[in-house]
Design an enzyme around this catalytic site. Structure first.
Site, PDB file in Angstrom:
ATOM      1  N   ASN A   9       3.145  12.105  71.958  1.00 53.57           N
ATOM      2  CA  ASN A   9       3.446  11.947  70.742  1.00 53.57           C
ATOM      3  C   ASN A   9       4.449  10.802  70.097  1.00 53.57           C
ATOM      4  OD1 ASN A   9       3.903  12.216  68.115  1.00 53.57           O
ATOM      5  ND2 ASN A   9       3.502  13.973  68.195  1.00 53.57           N
ATOM      6  N   ALA A  10       4.479  10.116  69.739  1.00 55.28           N
ATOM      7  CA  ALA A  10       5.361   8.636  69.969  1.00 55.28           C
ATOM      8  C   ALA A  10       6.059   8.976  68.565  1.00 55.28           C
ATOM      9  CB  ALA A  10       4.212   7.435  69.027  1.00 55.28           C
ATOM     10  N   HIS A  11       6.112  10.359  67.727  1.00 57.38           N
ATOM     11  CA  HIS A  11       6.950  10.937  67.043  1.00 57.38           C
ATOM     12  C   HIS A  11       7.865  11.575  66.825  1.00 57.38           C
ATOM     13  CE1 HIS A  11       8.687  11.336  63.081  1.00 57.38           C
ATOM     14  NE2 HIS A  11       8.761  12.368  62.774  1.00 57.38           N
ATOM     15  N   LYS A  12       7.686  11.998  68.225  1.00 52.39           N
ATOM     16  CA  LYS A  12       8.651  13.500  68.504  1.00 52.39           C
ATOM     17  C   LYS A  12       9.305  12.798  69.966  1.00 52.39           C
ATOM     18  CE  LYS A  12       5.916  17.222  68.852  1.00 52.39           C
ATOM     19  NZ  LYS A  12       5.424  18.368  69.762  1.00 52.39           N
ATOM     20  N   ASP A  74       5.915  22.324  72.317  1.00 53.94           N
ATOM     21  CA  ASP A  74       4.910  22.692  71.586  1.00 53.94           C
ATOM     22  C   ASP A  74       4.777  23.229  69.917  1.00 53.94           C
ATOM     23  OD1 ASP A  74       1.924  22.658  72.024  1.00 53.94           O
ATOM     24  OD2 ASP A  74       1.883  24.903  71.461  1.00 53.94           O
ATOM     25  N   THR A  75       5.874  22.068  69.329  1.00 52.76           N
ATOM     26  CA  THR A  75       5.797  22.341  67.932  1.00 52.76           C
ATOM     27  C   THR A  75       6.751  21.124  67.220  1.00 52.76           C
ATOM     28  OG1 THR A  75       6.656  24.286  66.154  1.00 52.76           O
ATOM     29  CG2 THR A  75       7.905  24.361  67.558  1.00 52.76           C
TER      30      THR A  75
END
Length: 77
Positions: A9-12, A74-75
């Protein structure tokens, strides 16, 4: 120091990088890398019934393939 984040996930990755450099106020001593940069392009299994279990499953998946320590979640952070 390189920190390995077991995520595609690039945003994370952006969020964690932002936190590591104090919201843009400092230069982080850490280089954050995700799965894509390490050559892991397949989906990481998430079959646990808990958030903690899925995070652990992701971290173990990356460790088993690269033999390097990493972290996962995971969130949303």
């Amino acid at each position: 120091m390189k920190l390995v984040f077991a995520s595609h996930n690039a945003h994370k990755l952006e969020e964690v990088s932002f936190m590591l450099n104090d919201g843009g106020k400092a230069v982080s001593p850490f280089e954050l890398v995700g799965c894509k940069e390490l050559g892991i392009v397949d989906d990481i299994p998430e079959t646990s019934e808990t958030l903690e279990g899925n995070a652990l499953q992701k971290a173990r998946y990356v460790y088993d393939r690269l033999h390097c320590n990493c972290f996962a979640d995971d969130t949303g952070l």
